[in-house]
Design a protein around this motif. Sequence first.
Motif, PDB file in Angstrom:
ATOM      1  N   ASN A 220       0.803  -1.235   0.055  1.00 53.00           N
ATOM      2  CA  ASN A 220      -0.004  -0.059  -0.012  1.00 53.00           C
ATOM      3  C   ASN A 220       1.103   1.326   0.031  1.00 53.00           C
ATOM      4  OD1 ASN A 220      -2.825  -1.391   0.349  1.00 53.00           O
ATOM      5  ND2 ASN A 220      -1.786  -1.884   2.142  1.00 53.00           N
ATOM      6  N   VAL A 221       0.516   2.179  -0.729  1.00 48.82           N
ATOM      7  CA  VAL A 221       1.163   3.585  -1.294  1.00 48.82           C
ATOM      8  C   VAL A 221       0.332   4.865  -1.160  1.00 48.82           C
ATOM      9  CG1 VAL A 221       3.238   2.269  -2.195  1.00 48.82           C
ATOM     10  CG2 VAL A 221       1.427   3.310  -3.629  1.00 48.82           C
ATOM     11  N   GLU A 222       1.299   5.790  -0.765  1.00 49.08           N
ATOM     12  CA  GLU A 222       0.344   7.118  -1.145  1.00 49.08           C
ATOM     13  C   GLU A 222       1.058   7.538  -2.586  1.00 49.08           C
ATOM     14  OE1 GLU A 222       0.829   9.893   2.023  1.00 49.08           O
ATOM     15  OE2 GLU A 222      -0.081   8.637   3.548  1.00 49.08           O
ATOM     16  N   PHE A 223       0.084   8.326  -3.450  1.00 48.98           N
ATOM     17  CA  PHE A 223       0.673   8.800  -4.713  1.00 48.98           C
ATOM     18  C   PHE A 223      -0.083  10.143  -4.904  1.00 48.98           C
ATOM     19  CE2 PHE A 223       0.028   8.775  -9.341  1.00 48.98           C
ATOM     20  CZ  PHE A 223       1.631   8.611  -9.649  1.00 48.98           C
ATOM     21  N   PRO A 224       0.761  10.903  -5.474  1.00 51.80           N
ATOM     22  CA  PRO A 224       0.137  12.329  -5.921  1.00 51.80           C
ATOM     23  C   PRO A 224      -0.943  12.247  -7.053  1.00 51.80           C
ATOM     24  CG  PRO A 224       2.356  12.250  -6.597  1.00 51.80           C
ATOM     25  CD  PRO A 224       2.264  10.965  -5.910  1.00 51.80           C
ATOM     26  N   ASP A 237     -19.264  -5.978  -1.086  1.00 47.97           N
ATOM     27  CA  ASP A 237     -19.184  -4.766  -0.565  1.00 47.97           C
ATOM     28  C   ASP A 237     -17.535  -4.385   0.013  1.00 47.97           C
ATOM     29  OD1 ASP A 237     -21.605  -4.100  -1.937  1.00 47.97           O
ATOM     30  OD2 ASP A 237     -22.663  -4.179  -0.013  1.00 47.97           O
ATOM     31  N   VAL A 238     -16.747  -4.960  -0.399  1.00 45.35           N
ATOM     32  CA  VAL A 238     -15.246  -4.339  -0.076  1.00 45.35           C
ATOM     33  C   VAL A 238     -15.423  -2.959  -0.404  1.00 45.35           C
ATOM     34  CG1 VAL A 238     -13.126  -4.774  -0.161  1.00 45.35           C
ATOM     35  CG2 VAL A 238     -14.495  -6.766  -0.041  1.00 45.35           C
ATOM     36  N   MET A 239     -14.593  -2.352   0.317  1.00 49.19           N
ATOM     37  CA  MET A 239     -14.638  -0.638   0.205  1.00 49.19           C
ATOM     38  C   MET A 239     -12.785  -0.464  -0.052  1.00 49.19           C
ATOM     39  SD  MET A 239     -16.415   1.849  -0.033  1.00 49.19           S
ATOM     40  CE  MET A 239     -16.346   3.711  -0.061  1.00 49.19           C
ATOM     41  N   HIS A 240     -12.655  -0.145  -1.204  1.00 57.25           N
ATOM     42  CA  HIS A 240     -11.205   0.244  -1.646  1.00 57.25           C
ATOM     43  C   HIS A 240     -11.006   1.718  -1.494  1.00 57.25           C
ATOM     44  CE1 HIS A 240     -10.661  -3.508  -3.803  1.00 57.25           C
ATOM     45  NE2 HIS A 240     -12.193  -3.355  -4.171  1.00 57.25           N
ATOM     46  N   ASN A 241     -10.049   1.950  -0.680  1.00 58.15           N
ATOM     47  CA  ASN A 241      -9.855   3.342  -0.264  1.00 58.15           C
ATOM     48  C   ASN A 241      -8.567   3.942  -0.353  1.00 58.15           C
ATOM     49  OD1 ASN A 241     -12.338   3.878   1.234  1.00 58.15           O
ATOM     50  ND2 ASN A 241     -11.590   2.186   2.813  1.00 58.15           N
ATOM     51  N   GLY A 242      -7.641   3.484  -1.108  1.00 57.03           N
ATOM     52  CA  GLY A 242      -6.358   3.941  -1.401  1.00 57.03           C
ATOM     53  C   GLY A 242      -5.553   3.134  -2.591  1.00 57.03           C
ATOM     54  N   TRP A 243      -4.393   3.853  -3.064  1.00 53.54           N
ATOM     55  CA  TRP A 243      -3.421   3.215  -3.929  1.00 53.54           C
ATOM     56  C   TRP A 243      -2.861   1.904  -3.236  1.00 53.54           C
ATOM     57  CZ3 TRP A 243      -5.027   4.519  -8.516  1.00 53.54           C
ATOM     58  CH2 TRP A 243      -5.512   5.705  -8.984  1.00 53.54           C
ATOM     59  N   ASN A 244      -2.478   1.163  -4.005  1.00 52.46           N
ATOM     60  CA  ASN A 244      -1.472   0.062  -3.771  1.00 52.46           C
ATOM     61  C   ASN A 244      -0.511   0.153  -5.123  1.00 52.46           C
ATOM     62  OD1 ASN A 244      -2.081  -1.968  -5.784  1.00 52.46           O
ATOM     63  ND2 ASN A 244      -3.626  -2.746  -4.582  1.00 52.46           N
ATOM     64  N   LEU A 245       0.700  -0.454  -4.842  1.00 55.31           N
ATOM     65  CA  LEU A 245       1.704  -0.340  -5.962  1.00 55.31           C
ATOM     66  C   LEU A 245       1.192  -0.844  -7.413  1.00 55.31           C
ATOM     67  CD1 LEU A 245       4.808   1.035  -6.283  1.00 55.31           C
ATOM     68  CD2 LEU A 245       5.635  -1.408  -5.897  1.00 55.31           C
ATOM     69  N   HIS A 246       0.526  -1.905  -7.250  1.00 55.82           N
ATOM     70  CA  HIS A 246      -0.043  -2.519  -8.485  1.00 55.82           C
ATOM     71  C   HIS A 246      -0.985  -1.382  -9.056  1.00 55.82           C
ATOM     72  CE1 HIS A 246      -1.002  -5.970 -11.248  1.00 55.82           C
ATOM     73  NE2 HIS A 246      -2.004  -5.241 -11.286  1.00 55.82           N
ATOM     74  N   SER A 247      -1.883  -0.753  -8.502  1.00 50.59           N
ATOM     75  CA  SER A 247      -3.017   0.138  -9.130  1.00 50.59           C
ATOM     76  C   SER A 247      -2.104   1.380  -9.128  1.00 50.59           C
ATOM     77  CB  SER A 247      -4.037   0.160  -8.027  1.00 50.59           C
ATOM     78  OG  SER A 247      -3.541   1.043  -6.795  1.00 50.59           O
ATOM     79  N   VAL A 248      -1.249   1.856  -8.908  1.00 49.92           N
ATOM     80  CA  VAL A 248      -0.370   2.802  -9.351  1.00 49.92           C
ATOM     81  C   VAL A 248       0.041   2.554 -10.922  1.00 49.92           C
ATOM     82  CG1 VAL A 248       1.798   4.270  -9.094  1.00 49.92           C
ATOM     83  CG2 VAL A 248       0.300   3.862  -7.164  1.00 49.92           C
ATOM     84  N   TRP A 249       0.528   1.530 -11.125  1.00 48.00           N
ATOM     85  CA  TRP A 249       1.055   1.348 -12.540  1.00 48.00           C
ATOM     86  C   TRP A 249      -0.304   1.105 -13.376  1.00 48.00           C
ATOM     87  CZ3 TRP A 249       5.731   1.240 -14.488  1.00 48.00           C
ATOM     88  CH2 TRP A 249       6.928   1.881 -13.915  1.00 48.00           C
TER      89      TRP A 249
END
Length: 360
Positions: A220-224, A237-249
Amino acid sequence: MRYFYLKGLLFLSQLLGVSAWGKDGHEIVANIAWNLLKHETQQRVQTLLFPNGFNVTEHVSPLSSVATWADKVRYTKYFAWTTPLHYVDVKDDLVDGGCHWTRGEQEFMRDIQSRKSGESIAVERRLESFSCNFDYERDCENDFCAVGAILDFWSQLETSNITDEDYGKSSLRGGKPSPIGQKYNVTTIQSMKFLVHIVGDLHQPLHVSRETDRGGNTINVEFPEEFISFRDERFEDVMHNGWNLHSVWDDAIIQKSIKINHDKSQYLMQESIEKELLTTDNVERWSSCHQDERKDCISEWAQESFRSALEYAYVDEDGYEIKDGSSLSQQYYQTRLNIVRHRLAAGGVRLAMILESLLG
């Protein structure tokens, strides 16, 4: 061959958020490929995928309109078996020391000095072990990975009568049935849709990546770039709240570039990639593949992605490994964007090469 019960497969996807190039990435790859096809080949592709006609525009092609189909259907019971075909897990847990890029203090200081002096010096990094490569026999067990899938669907389309007036409405026929076609009764149209998608997948660096972190899904990461939280009804109903490295790419780098560099237009990003990267040399290099070396060619495409994952995705702009909870900088985005653009371009060129070999 690796088999998965649907329940276990969905649970794994829920935990790890397995995905592919996002919608923009897949459509860019598909549109680049479409624009490289000869007119006659375009007509055959269009007739195969859309026998009743398709309204082709500058922004939308028959290929881009089916580019994400394979992602949508893999969450259905009928196509749940296809999930492992979207990626390659390099078994880094079998390699002493794992698979990581390392750099010494001397290399780091040389890099800093080169930045200060304005010189362009390539900083050599080395792999911890030469075993940190994609190995087909080890990492594509029973051909069940993205590399094996491309080989299989390519073969299926080759042995099917895709010029028949039914254009793929029936199951594949002619020649020796391939393992997937024989077991799952995949139609010609479905094979084409899978091929369009999985060629794109293979060129996303974190789709050929370390099995131990599931291609960066557990980092899990923070990304600008703004992340819009969403509730995934597919997985209770899983909630996705932030980036992980895979989703960044998959998404973030492309989305950010479209927004700030291309006036929020996917088409303008695609056009800039075509103008900058589809040089004669690049197209010839990326599309070079002899028929009798097909497995080696696609394995090399996978190795390119894995190398990019280790050298650019998993490490920050100073060459240090990204850990869970890391904050990725604007410089990370800026220096990785060019890698993403090259992978999108190479994927489009190679998809076009395959389609020309089938329908040209």
